[in-house]
Design a protein around this motif. Structure first.
Motif, short mmCIF file in Angstrom:
data_model
loop_
_atom_site.label_atom_id
_atom_site.label_comp_id
_atom_site.label_asym_id
_atom_site.label_seq_id
_atom_site.Cartn_x
_atom_site.Cartn_y
_atom_site.Cartn_z
N LYS A 223 37.11 -76.74 -7.27
CA LYS A 223 37.40 -77.60 -5.94
C LYS A 223 38.56 -78.17 -5.96
CE LYS A 223 37.32 -81.53 -9.99
NZ LYS A 223 37.20 -82.74 -10.19
N GLU A 249 32.33 -76.86 -4.89
CA GLU A 249 32.25 -78.36 -4.33
C GLU A 249 33.89 -78.62 -3.63
OE1 GLU A 249 33.99 -83.12 -5.18
OE2 GLU A 249 33.00 -81.58 -6.95
N ALA A 250 33.19 -78.53 -1.94
CA ALA A 250 33.91 -78.35 -1.07
C ALA A 250 35.18 -79.68 -0.92
CB ALA A 250 33.35 -78.57 0.43
N PHE A 267 36.61 -71.62 4.87
CA PHE A 267 35.31 -71.39 3.50
C PHE A 267 34.21 -69.68 3.69
CE2 PHE A 267 34.73 -75.69 4.15
CZ PHE A 267 35.83 -76.36 3.23
N CYS A 270 33.76 -68.27 -0.18
CA CYS A 270 33.57 -69.14 -0.97
C CYS A 270 31.26 -68.94 -1.21
CB CYS A 270 33.53 -70.80 -0.13
SG CYS A 270 35.54 -70.27 -0.10
N LEU A 273 29.95 -71.89 -3.13
CA LEU A 273 29.76 -73.20 -2.40
C LEU A 273 28.64 -73.38 -2.10
CD1 LEU A 273 31.68 -75.54 -1.98
CD2 LEU A 273 31.53 -74.20 0.58
#
Length: 337
Positions: A223, A249-250, A267, A270, A273
């Protein structure tokens, strides 16, 4: 001449006495480069006033060097320490670096490839120069802690690739600047695969590609805190978290004034996510959304995207925008023009 090249690959070679008795005009470029048996250079006297390229490549590939000389200069010159200890794989501790007035590329690749380096000095400068720290500790795979970086006045690509490939780093330093420069943090922590903790990033005035690839391939990062800027710049966050496969967690993204390609591939990759809050986005001026969500949430069981407020009236490129979003089962594109 300006430079005398010293050869000694096949013998034990420990330098003593002032370096000014060896060189003329203060130019020591590559003078001891590739001395494979040089172990101790601590007795050398380096002047406190340096010229351009003064110590560039001075000990490059001295693979047995364990101690370098004192470096007292407080005002630096262009390229003065560039590649100075590059690939000195036995060096474990860097000399003190008291300089407060920097110059373009002054520390560029100074310790690149120093795989044994575990301790680095403070870097007290508060105003930086173009590419001054570029690739400075790149590939220092034993480095576990980074120096304080108090600079508040940044320059183009000043921190570019600074810690790229420092695989043992676990946290980042504080970066207090609130106004950024183009490419200033480019790939700064790329491939630092053990970083789990990122200090707050307080910048509110961004510049083109300022955060581009900053944390790319930081595979342990889960995060990150809020990115507070309200007005973005072209490509400012491009590929910022590319390949951060454990990011779940963005960060908060409160920006309301977007710029072209500002979130491109931010992202991508990712794969864990879960969601991104896009509710405040104003995309009416954006022309390029290429790869914007590529690879996001690939391994997530409940990945969602709410694009109901997206205005794509000026977008001309959506190539691979949702490529690899395997977990995305529903997508409302009714707002797309």
């Amino acid at each position: 001449g300006d430079v005398t090249k010293v050869y000694g690959n096949d013998v034990e070679f420990s330098v003593v006495g002032p370096i000014t008795s060896i060189c003329k005009n203060g130019n020591y470029t590559s003078i001891f480069s590739s001395l494979k048996n040089l172990t101790d250079a601590s007795a050398l006297i380096i002047p406190d006033k340096l010229s351009e390229d003064a110590c560039k490549g001075m000990f490059y590939k001295c693979i047995k060097l364990k101690k370098g000389p004192n470096l007292p200069a407080t005002t630096l010159a262009k390229n003065c320490y560039a590649y100075m200890f590059g690939n000195c794989s036995s060096l474990t501790e860097a000399p003190e670096l008291p300089a407060t007035e920097l110059a373009e590329e002054c520390y560029r690749s100074m310790f690149t490839g120093c795989i044994g380096l575990t301790k680095v000095p403070k870097l007290p400068a508060t105003s930086l120069a173009k590419k001054c720290y570029n690739c400075m500790f790149m590939g220092c795979s034993s480095l576990t802690e980074v120096p304080e970086l108090p600079a508040t006045e940044l320059a183009e690509e000043c921190y570019g690739n600074m810690f790229d490939g420092c695989t043992e780093l676990k946290k980042t330093p504080k970066l207090p600047a609130t106004k950024l420069a183009p490419l200033c943090y480019f790939s700064m922590f790329n491939a630092c695969e053990n970083i789990t903790e990122v200090e707050e990033l307080p910048a509110t005035e961004l510049a083109e590609r300022c955060y581009s690839m900053m944390f790319a391939n930081c595979k342990s990062l889960t995060k990150i805190s809020k990115l507070p800027a309200m007005k973005l710049a072209n490509h400012c966050y491009s590929e910022m978290f590319f390949g951060c496969s454990n990011l779940i967690e963005a960060p908060e993204l409160p920006a309301t004034e977007l710029a072209d390609s500002c979130y491109i591939c931010m992202f991508a990759g990712c794969t864990n996510l879960v969601s991104i809050d896009l509710s405040g986005f104003k995309t009416n001026n954006v022309t390029n959304m290429r790869g914007m969500f590529a690879g996001i949430g690939y391994n997530s069981s409940n990945f969602t995207l709410d694009l109901s407020n997206f205005d794509t009236s000026n977008v001309t490129n959506m190539y691979s925008m949702f490529y690899g979003c395997k977990a995305l089962t529903e997508l409302d594109l009714s707002s797309f023009n």
